[in-house]
Design a protein around this motif. Structure first.
Motif, mmCIF file in Angstrom:
data_model
loop_
_atom_site.group_PDB
_atom_site.id
_atom_site.type_symbol
_atom_site.label_atom_id
_atom_site.label_comp_id
_atom_site.label_asym_id
_atom_site.label_seq_id
_atom_site.Cartn_x
_atom_site.Cartn_y
_atom_site.Cartn_z
ATOM 1 N N ASN A 63 0.867 -1.163 0.051
ATOM 2 C CA ASN A 63 -0.004 0.336 -0.183
ATOM 3 C C ASN A 63 0.832 1.229 0.109
ATOM 4 O O ASN A 63 0.554 2.304 -0.667
ATOM 5 C CB ASN A 63 -1.083 0.262 0.772
ATOM 6 C CG ASN A 63 -0.202 -0.303 2.563
ATOM 7 O OD1 ASN A 63 0.833 -0.128 2.589
ATOM 8 N ND2 ASN A 63 -1.159 -0.833 3.436
ATOM 9 N N VAL A 121 1.683 2.094 -3.789
ATOM 10 C CA VAL A 121 0.519 2.386 -4.387
ATOM 11 C C VAL A 121 0.406 3.823 -4.048
ATOM 12 O O VAL A 121 0.019 4.713 -4.745
ATOM 13 C CB VAL A 121 -0.639 1.513 -3.838
ATOM 14 C CG1 VAL A 121 -2.021 2.335 -4.378
ATOM 15 C CG2 VAL A 121 -0.780 0.216 -4.482
ATOM 16 N N GLY A 169 -1.294 4.981 -9.744
ATOM 17 C CA GLY A 169 -1.813 4.218 -8.274
ATOM 18 C C GLY A 169 -2.887 3.022 -8.755
ATOM 19 O O GLY A 169 -2.699 1.983 -8.018
ATOM 20 N N ALA A 217 -2.295 -0.795 -7.948
ATOM 21 C CA ALA A 217 -3.221 -1.512 -7.083
ATOM 22 C C ALA A 217 -3.588 -2.875 -7.631
ATOM 23 O O ALA A 217 -3.782 -4.003 -6.813
ATOM 24 C CB ALA A 217 -4.447 -0.623 -6.715
ATOM 25 N N SER A 229 4.432 -4.564 -10.162
ATOM 26 C CA SER A 229 3.652 -4.753 -9.023
ATOM 27 C C SER A 229 3.352 -6.366 -8.796
ATOM 28 O O SER A 229 3.708 -6.924 -7.914
ATOM 29 C CB SER A 229 2.505 -4.054 -8.847
ATOM 30 O OG SER A 229 2.749 -2.578 -8.906
ATOM 31 N N PHE A 251 -6.807 -0.826 -1.672
ATOM 32 C CA PHE A 251 -5.689 -0.245 -2.626
ATOM 33 C C PHE A 251 -6.144 0.838 -3.533
ATOM 34 O O PHE A 251 -5.409 1.759 -3.824
ATOM 35 C CB PHE A 251 -4.700 -1.299 -3.422
ATOM 36 C CG PHE A 251 -3.994 -2.309 -2.300
ATOM 37 C CD1 PHE A 251 -3.561 -1.893 -1.269
ATOM 38 C CD2 PHE A 251 -3.663 -3.520 -2.849
ATOM 39 C CE1 PHE A 251 -2.892 -2.630 -0.400
ATOM 40 C CE2 PHE A 251 -2.680 -4.307 -2.194
ATOM 41 C CZ PHE A 251 -2.490 -3.799 -0.708
ATOM 42 N N ALA A 297 -5.416 4.737 -3.845
ATOM 43 C CA ALA A 297 -4.719 5.231 -5.001
ATOM 44 C C ALA A 297 -5.659 6.687 -5.396
ATOM 45 O O ALA A 297 -4.958 7.551 -5.741
ATOM 46 C CB ALA A 297 -4.638 4.233 -6.339
#
Length: 204
Positions: A22, A25, A37, A41, A113, A161, A165
């Protein structure tokens, strides 16, 4: 599965506790915009599918092999939850946001990610210890139960998430003003995991 709401609360507590996912993000959202973002996520949430399959396949095989091993796993999982709860309580560091992040293509942010999540062994260990605690072994169809739990976990992670974002600017400013906020969240998460581990270890 009568404890589905308890599982959801515990999953949300874990996701909200400050961690690499997190924070990344949040950093991407602040430095490169909401879209970046949101992509980060989605990437971290997609990576959880890998950990889901490891947990489901491994736990299902264990159930078939030995009921005793299943019981031992439950107690080991309870002990692990207490352990990470204590570790979380002892973590008092504030969230450190990067001042600037190198702009990236959205596709690269996504796959970066995904890979970062897959290569995090702590996530795999947590899934193996966490998901089985909410499975009703007497109800049968263990893989289906664990897939349902994992789907709930992934969806709530994606939702949280995404909110981080979308409101990254506000969230980042809040943590900059409230240096103790991360410590407070860690204490809440740590207490929740210790309580959950103790509850699992006690007789029904």
């Amino acid at each position: 599965m009568p404890e589905i709401w308890l599982f959801l609360i515990a999953a949300m507590t874990l996701t909200l506790a400050p961690g690499p996912d997190n924070i990344y993000v949040l950093t991407r959202g602040i430095t490169q915009g909401r879209k970046a973002g949101l992509v980060a996520a989605a990437g971290f949430s997609s990576g959880l599918i890998f950990h889901t399959m490891l947990a489901v396949l491994g736990f299902a095989a264990l159930i078939k092999a030995s009921p005793l091993a299943y019981s031992l796993l439950r107690y080991a999982g309870a002990a692990y939850l207490v352990y990470i709860g204590v570790r979380t309580l002892r973590s008092h560091s504030a969230i450190q946001l990067q001042g600037a992040a190198e702009p990236m293509k959205l596709s690269r942010i996504y796959w970066q990610s995904v890979i970062a999540n897959i290569l995090n062994p702590k996530v795999t260990l947590f899934f193996i210890a966490f998901l089985p605690q909410f499975v009703n072994a007497g109800a049968g169809n263990i893989p289906a139960q664990m897939l349902l739990l994992a789907a709930i976990f992934i969806l709530q992670a994606l939702a949280i998430f995404s909110v981080v974002a979308l409101f990254s600017g506000m969230v980042g400013a809040f943590f900059q003003r409230k240096k103790s906020a991360a410590t407070t969240m860690n204490r809440l998460a740590g207490s929740a995991f210790i309580a959950l581990g103790i509850r699992i270890a006690l007789p029904q």
